[in-house]
Design a protein around this motif. Structure first.
Motif, PDB file in Angstrom:
ATOM      1  N   ALA A  42       0.918  -1.157   0.233  1.00 43.30           N
ATOM      2  CA  ALA A  42      -0.301  -0.305   0.561  1.00 43.30           C
ATOM      3  C   ALA A  42       1.064   1.199   0.372  1.00 43.30           C
ATOM      4  O   ALA A  42       2.144   1.209   0.317  1.00 43.30           O
ATOM      5  CB  ALA A  42      -0.652   0.333   1.258  1.00 43.30           C
ATOM      6  N   ASP A  43       0.783   2.733  -0.850  1.00 45.23           N
ATOM      7  CA  ASP A  43       0.967   3.455  -0.481  1.00 45.23           C
ATOM      8  C   ASP A  43       0.403   4.145   0.474  1.00 45.23           C
ATOM      9  O   ASP A  43      -0.584   4.974   0.632  1.00 45.23           O
ATOM     10  CB  ASP A  43       0.218   4.617  -2.102  1.00 45.23           C
ATOM     11  N   ALA A  67       4.828   4.253   2.041  1.00 43.44           N
ATOM     12  CA  ALA A  67       5.148   5.531   1.602  1.00 43.44           C
ATOM     13  C   ALA A  67       6.208   6.084   1.181  1.00 43.44           C
ATOM     14  O   ALA A  67       7.181   6.007   2.159  1.00 43.44           O
ATOM     15  CB  ALA A  67       4.053   6.943   2.772  1.00 43.44           C
ATOM     16  N   VAL A  68       6.105   6.337   0.074  1.00 41.20           N
ATOM     17  CA  VAL A  68       7.453   7.599  -0.262  1.00 41.20           C
ATOM     18  C   VAL A  68       6.702   9.242  -0.120  1.00 41.20           C
ATOM     19  O   VAL A  68       5.829   9.512  -0.586  1.00 41.20           O
ATOM     20  CB  VAL A  68       8.248   7.552  -1.370  1.00 41.20           C
ATOM     21  N   ALA A  69       7.377  10.085  -0.697  1.00 38.11           N
ATOM     22  CA  ALA A  69       6.784  11.634  -0.917  1.00 38.11           C
ATOM     23  C   ALA A  69       6.475  12.062  -2.171  1.00 38.11           C
ATOM     24  O   ALA A  69       7.193  11.410  -3.437  1.00 38.11           O
ATOM     25  CB  ALA A  69       7.981  12.344  -0.674  1.00 38.11           C
ATOM     26  N   GLY A  70       4.748  12.280  -2.139  1.00 36.07           N
ATOM     27  CA  GLY A  70       5.064  12.379  -3.674  1.00 36.07           C
ATOM     28  C   GLY A  70       3.900  11.105  -4.397  1.00 36.07           C
ATOM     29  O   GLY A  70       4.490   9.526  -3.794  1.00 36.07           O
ATOM     30  N   SER A  71       4.258  10.889  -6.108  1.00 35.28           N
ATOM     31  CA  SER A  71       2.938   9.739  -6.137  1.00 35.28           C
ATOM     32  C   SER A  71       4.600   9.189  -7.104  1.00 35.28           C
ATOM     33  O   SER A  71       4.447  10.099  -7.869  1.00 35.28           O
ATOM     34  CB  SER A  71       1.883  10.488  -6.851  1.00 35.28           C
ATOM     35  N   ALA A  76       7.791   2.744  -6.419  1.00 29.94           N
ATOM     36  CA  ALA A  76       8.107   2.884  -5.568  1.00 29.94           C
ATOM     37  C   ALA A  76       7.530   1.579  -4.707  1.00 29.94           C
ATOM     38  O   ALA A  76       8.501   0.606  -3.484  1.00 29.94           O
ATOM     39  CB  ALA A  76       7.779   4.057  -4.422  1.00 29.94           C
ATOM     40  N   GLN A  77       6.308   1.722  -4.309  1.00 30.90           N
ATOM     41  CA  GLN A  77       5.448  -0.042  -4.162  1.00 30.90           C
ATOM     42  C   GLN A  77       6.234  -1.154  -4.756  1.00 30.90           C
ATOM     43  O   GLN A  77       6.116  -2.002  -4.188  1.00 30.90           O
ATOM     44  CB  GLN A  77       4.244   0.387  -3.962  1.00 30.90           C
ATOM     45  N   ARG A  78       6.326  -1.246  -5.867  1.00 31.44           N
ATOM     46  CA  ARG A  78       6.473  -2.373  -6.384  1.00 31.44           C
ATOM     47  C   ARG A  78       8.254  -2.743  -6.156  1.00 31.44           C
ATOM     48  O   ARG A  78       8.359  -3.719  -5.941  1.00 31.44           O
ATOM     49  CB  ARG A  78       6.617  -2.057  -8.372  1.00 31.44           C
ATOM     50  N   ASN A  79       9.395  -1.446  -6.083  1.00 33.12           N
ATOM     51  CA  ASN A  79      10.048  -2.034  -5.675  1.00 33.12           C
ATOM     52  C   ASN A  79      10.598  -3.001  -4.255  1.00 33.12           C
ATOM     53  O   ASN A  79      11.321  -3.796  -4.493  1.00 33.12           O
ATOM     54  CB  ASN A  79      11.481  -0.535  -6.004  1.00 33.12           C
ATOM     55  N   PHE A  80       9.830  -1.933  -3.377  1.00 32.55           N
ATOM     56  CA  PHE A  80       9.774  -2.603  -2.045  1.00 32.55           C
ATOM     57  C   PHE A  80       9.031  -4.420  -1.684  1.00 32.55           C
ATOM     58  O   PHE A  80      10.147  -4.995  -1.779  1.00 32.55           O
ATOM     59  CB  PHE A  80       9.132  -1.378  -1.269  1.00 32.55           C
ATOM     60  N   ALA A  81       8.517  -4.256  -2.810  1.00 36.15           N
ATOM     61  CA  ALA A  81       7.698  -5.344  -3.030  1.00 36.15           C
ATOM     62  C   ALA A  81       9.199  -6.823  -3.229  1.00 36.15           C
ATOM     63  O   ALA A  81       8.980  -7.332  -3.063  1.00 36.15           O
ATOM     64  CB  ALA A  81       6.158  -5.824  -4.245  1.00 36.15           C
ATOM     65  N   MET A  82       9.768  -5.830  -4.961  1.00 35.18           N
ATOM     66  CA  MET A  82      10.446  -6.772  -5.845  1.00 35.18           C
ATOM     67  C   MET A  82      11.297  -7.671  -4.591  1.00 35.18           C
ATOM     68  O   MET A  82      12.259  -8.480  -4.576  1.00 35.18           O
ATOM     69  CB  MET A  82      10.779  -6.542  -6.627  1.00 35.18           C
ATOM     70  N   SER A  83      11.967  -6.514  -3.617  1.00 32.62           N
ATOM     71  CA  SER A  83      12.960  -6.467  -2.306  1.00 32.62           C
ATOM     72  C   SER A  83      12.965  -7.572  -1.474  1.00 32.62           C
ATOM     73  O   SER A  83      13.396  -8.037  -1.003  1.00 32.62           O
ATOM     74  CB  SER A  83      13.605  -5.117  -2.199  1.00 32.62           C
ATOM     75  N   TRP A 152      17.228  -7.678 -12.502  1.00 28.99           N
ATOM     76  CA  TRP A 152      16.357  -6.659 -13.103  1.00 28.99           C
ATOM     77  C   TRP A 152      16.749  -5.226 -12.117  1.00 28.99           C
ATOM     78  O   TRP A 152      17.869  -5.732 -11.468  1.00 28.99           O
ATOM     79  CB  TRP A 152      15.035  -7.030 -12.464  1.00 28.99           C
ATOM     80  N   VAL A 153      16.509  -3.948 -12.363  1.00 28.76           N
ATOM     81  CA  VAL A 153      16.477  -2.784 -11.975  1.00 28.76           C
ATOM     82  C   VAL A 153      15.603  -2.390 -11.360  1.00 28.76           C
ATOM     83  O   VAL A 153      14.100  -2.243 -11.834  1.00 28.76           O
ATOM     84  CB  VAL A 153      17.016  -1.965 -13.194  1.00 28.76           C
ATOM     85  N   GLU A 154      15.316  -1.291 -10.470  1.00 27.39           N
ATOM     86  CA  GLU A 154      14.696  -0.589  -9.679  1.00 27.39           C
ATOM     87  C   GLU A 154      13.515   0.126 -10.849  1.00 27.39           C
ATOM     88  O   GLU A 154      14.420   0.378 -11.687  1.00 27.39           O
ATOM     89  CB  GLU A 154      14.882   0.176  -8.997  1.00 27.39           C
ATOM     90  N   CYS A 155      12.428   0.122 -10.693  1.00 29.74           N
ATOM     91  CA  CYS A 155      11.239   0.826 -11.410  1.00 29.74           C
ATOM     92  C   CYS A 155      11.790   2.097 -10.903  1.00 29.74           C
ATOM     93  O   CYS A 155      11.724   2.767  -9.999  1.00 29.74           O
ATOM     94  CB  CYS A 155       9.723   0.892 -10.730  1.00 29.74           C
ATOM     95  N   PRO A 156      11.929   3.509 -12.236  1.00 30.85           N
ATOM     96  CA  PRO A 156      12.049   4.155 -12.288  1.00 30.85           C
ATOM     97  C   PRO A 156      11.178   5.516 -11.512  1.00 30.85           C
ATOM     98  O   PRO A 156       9.664   4.962 -12.080  1.00 30.85           O
ATOM     99  CB  PRO A 156      12.295   5.315 -13.690  1.00 30.85           C
ATOM    100  N   LEU A 157      10.649   5.798 -10.264  1.00 28.61           N
ATOM    101  CA  LEU A 157      10.210   7.008  -9.891  1.00 28.61           C
ATOM    102  C   LEU A 157       9.222   8.132 -10.639  1.00 28.61           C
ATOM    103  O   LEU A 157       8.359   8.363 -10.030  1.00 28.61           O
ATOM    104  CB  LEU A 157      10.708   7.459  -8.402  1.00 28.61           C
ATOM    105  N   THR A 158      10.334   8.245 -11.185  1.00 23.35           N
ATOM    106  CA  THR A 158      10.026   9.574 -12.147  1.00 23.35           C
ATOM    107  C   THR A 158       9.832   9.708 -13.386  1.00 23.35           C
ATOM    108  O   THR A 158      11.670   8.477 -14.030  1.00 23.35           O
ATOM    109  CB  THR A 158      10.306  10.598 -11.994  1.00 23.35           C
TER     110      THR A 158
END
Length: 199
Positions: A42-43, A67-71, A76-83, A152-158
Motif C-alpha cells: 500500500a502507498d 509510503a514515499v513523498a509524492g506519487s 516505489a511500492q513495486r520496488n519494495f515488493a520486489m526486494s 532486473w533494475v528498480e522501477c524509475p520513480l519518475t
C-alpha cells in the motif's frame, strides 16, 4: 522419484487501498500453487486494503505499507515488493486490473525458459500487443514476468513522459539480458480497464 516442484510466482500488487483490490485478488488467489505468494504494498496507511486482504484469510498474501513523498504511480511500492519476493518469477498486477484464469498457468509454462516474458492483455476491448515489438501504450507491467534471480533494475520513480513508467522500466530490465532473450508469448493473461477507470 519426487515430482519437480513448480515454479513459484511472486505476484506484486501496489495499491491505493481501492475497493477494486478485492477483485484483483479474486482473480489470483484461486489459482495459486503452494509456493506462490502475493505481495500487496500500500502507498501509506490504507485501512481498506488491510480489510480486503484479511477477508481472504490467506497465508500466501503478504501485506506491507510503504509510503514515499509524492506519487510514483505504484513504482516505489513495486520496488519494495520486489526486494521482499521469495518466488522464482515476478508477475505484476495493478489493484484495479485482474488476471484472467489462465494467467498463472501461462506464466508457469513459459517460465521454464528462465528469461523475461511479455504476454498480451485485453485493454479497452482491444488486445495488446498488436505485433511483437515495444510500442508505447501497448506494453505494461501486467504483461511482464521476469526471473526473481535474474538481472532486473528498480522501477524509475519518475519519467519525462508520465504514464510510461511501466514501458520504460520493462525496456530497462530487458536491456540487462543478452540480445533476443525476451520471449513474446501469445497468451492473453490479464484484463486492464486503463488509467483512471478503476471501477
Amino acid at each position: 522419484m519426487s515430482p519437480t516442484p513448480s515454479i513459484g510466482i511472486s505476484i506484486v500488487i501496489p495499491t491505493l487501498g481501492r475497493a477494486t483490490l478485492g477483485r484483483a485478488l479474486e482473480s489470483v488467489v484461486p489459482y495459486l500453487d503452494s509456493n506462490d505468494e502475493i505481495l500487496v504494498v500500500a502507498d501509506g496507511v490504507r485501512p481498506l486494503a488491510r480489510t480486503v486482504i484479511e477477508a481472504f484469510d490467506s497465508k500466501q498474501i503478504r501485506y506491507f505499507e510503504h509510503a514515499v513523498a509524492g506519487s510514483t504511480f505504484g513504482n516505489a511500492q513495486r520496488n519494495f515488493a520486489m526486494s521482499q519476493a521469495q518466488g522464482d518469477y515476478f508477475a505484476f498486477l495493478d489493484d484495479d486490473d485482474r488476471f484472467l484464469p489462465n494467467a498463472l498457468e501461462s506464466i508457469r509454462r513459459e517460465a521454464r525458459h528462465q528469461v523475461p516474458l511479455i504476454f498480451r492483455r485485453e485493454y479497452h476491448q482491444t488486445f495488446s500487443w498488436s505485433r511483437p515489438e515495444f510500442i508505447k501504450g501497448e506494453v505494461g507491467t501486467g504483461m511482464f514476468a521476469t526471473p526473481v534471480h535474474g538481472p532486473w533494475v528498480e522501477c524509475p520513480l519518475t519519467t519525462d513522459e508520465p504514464g510510461y513508467t511501466d514501458f520504460v522500466w520493462i525496456q530497462q530490465v530487458v536491456a540487462l539480458w543478452p540480445p533476443n532473450s525476451l520471449r513474446w508469448c501469445e497468451d492473453i493473461i490479464y484484463w486492464c480497464k486503463g488509467h483512471g477507470y478503476g471501477q
